[in-house]
Design an enzyme around this catalytic site. Structure first.
Site, PDB file in Angstrom:
ATOM      1  N   CYS A  25       0.570  -0.936  -0.095  1.00  0.00           N
ATOM      2  CA  CYS A  25       0.102   0.216  -0.074  1.00  0.00           C
ATOM      3  C   CYS A  25       1.165   1.688   0.146  1.00  0.00           C
ATOM      4  O   CYS A  25       0.837   2.245  -0.442  1.00  0.00           O
ATOM      5  CB  CYS A  25      -0.459   0.062   1.387  1.00  0.00           C
ATOM      6  SG  CYS A  25      -2.302  -1.338   1.010  1.00  0.00           S
ATOM      7  N   SER A  78      -2.911   3.105  -1.801  1.00  0.00           N
ATOM      8  CA  SER A  78      -4.131   3.157  -1.095  1.00  0.00           C
ATOM      9  C   SER A  78      -3.675   3.259   0.759  1.00  0.00           C
ATOM     10  O   SER A  78      -3.176   2.885   0.742  1.00  0.00           O
ATOM     11  CB  SER A  78      -4.084   1.749  -1.425  1.00  0.00           C
ATOM     12  OG  SER A  78      -5.700   1.220  -0.796  1.00  0.00           O
ATOM     13  N   ALA A 136      -9.959  -4.303   7.962  1.00  0.00           N
ATOM     14  CA  ALA A 136     -11.256  -4.672   6.934  1.00  0.00           C
ATOM     15  C   ALA A 136      -9.600  -6.175   6.033  1.00  0.00           C
ATOM     16  O   ALA A 136      -9.088  -5.110   5.721  1.00  0.00           O
ATOM     17  CB  ALA A 136     -11.335  -4.476   5.965  1.00  0.00           C
TER      18      ALA A 136
END
Length: 271
Positions: A155, A176, A270
């Site tokens: 990320c 991200s 998540a």
């Protein structure tokens, strides 16, 4: 940490609903940038409690080239990577491997090929010392050939150092970004790395610049972040690092001084 709260507010007001890999659902903004001046204090979020001990342990785990949650007893102190590890604790060639052991294939005269490994962090330090005007002081975790082998593709993917007038800056490109859970860790982790490299190179750490691709808030994090926005940021702490060679630094060599914060906010991960 007004910059962080401004990011939260901006995404809450302007984010677009998107489906995501986890199936949780997000609101997200593509393209955003924050700048933190480390001369004003260490940028650790104060409107909720953030575990700096877990951040520095993970950073040193990366710098040891580790890719298994049992290395350095990481899982004994933080479960941050547990959800992605396989049964043996392995994560594939993620950050630490790419930073410290990036594979380089070398063709020999007999036509066979050897695999050497590049320590990108050490090469960046060497370049800062030898050629501080360089615009190529870069460390990348985005190794296209290795992406399919990684439990989680990087990320925070790409960083670049800049030297100017005795100061050292670091910019991170993060493709991200989980604003509630991940971003406070990322800010503190890369600011720590900036301070470590600056100390090794006899420079003053100045700006950490955080550049985002997809900056998102998971749907089940929205209420918690709204609560966080009602809180007033406190004075930033200071980070003191022992005067030791870069590669000899250990967890005990980092001391966070004067960290005052609000109570924690629970945000589910998540996966």
């Amino acid at each position: 940490m007004k910059q962080y709260l401004d990011l939260v507010q901006f995404v809450l007001e302007n984010g677009e609903k998107k489906e995501d890999r986890t199936g949780t659902g997000t609101i997200s903004v593509f393209g955003y940038q924050n700048r933190y001046d480390l001369r004003e204090g260490f940028p650790l979020v104060t409107t909720k409690k953030v575990r700096y001990d877990a951040i520095v342990r993970e950073l040193l785990w990366f710098l040891h080239g580790s890719t298994n949650i049992h290395d350095d007893n990481l899982t004994d102190y933080t479960p941050i990577w547990n959800a992605w590890a396989d049964e043996s604790g392995d994560l594939g060639p993620i950050y630490g491997y790419q930073w410290i052991k990036w594979p380089r294939h070398e063709l020999k005269e007999d036509g066979t090929c050897d695999v050497a490994h590049v320590n990108q962090v050490q090469e960046a330090i060497d370049l800062i010392k030898k050629d501080p005007k360089s615009r190529r002081i870069i460390v990348s975790a985005w190794n296209v050939a290795d992406l399919p082998k990684m439990a989680l593709m990087p990320c925070h993917a790409f960083m670049q150092f800049n030297v100017a007038n005795g100061f050292l800056d670091l910019q991170l490109y993060q493709r991200s970004a989980d604003i509630a859970l991940g971003v406070p860790y990322n800010i503190a982790s890369y600011s720590t790395l900036l301070m470590m490299v600056a100390q090794e190179c006899d420079l003053i750490p100045r700006h950490f610049i955080h550049t985002f691709g997809d900056a998102h808030i998971y749907s089940n994090h929205i209420e918690g972040l709204k609560e966080q926005l009602t809180r007033t940021p406190k004075t930033l702490p200071k980070l003191e690092i022992a005067q030791k060679p870069f590669w000899n630094l250990e967890v005990e060599d980092f001391e966070l001084v004067g960290y005052e914060c609000n109570e924690p906010i629970k945000f589910p991960i998540a996966v």
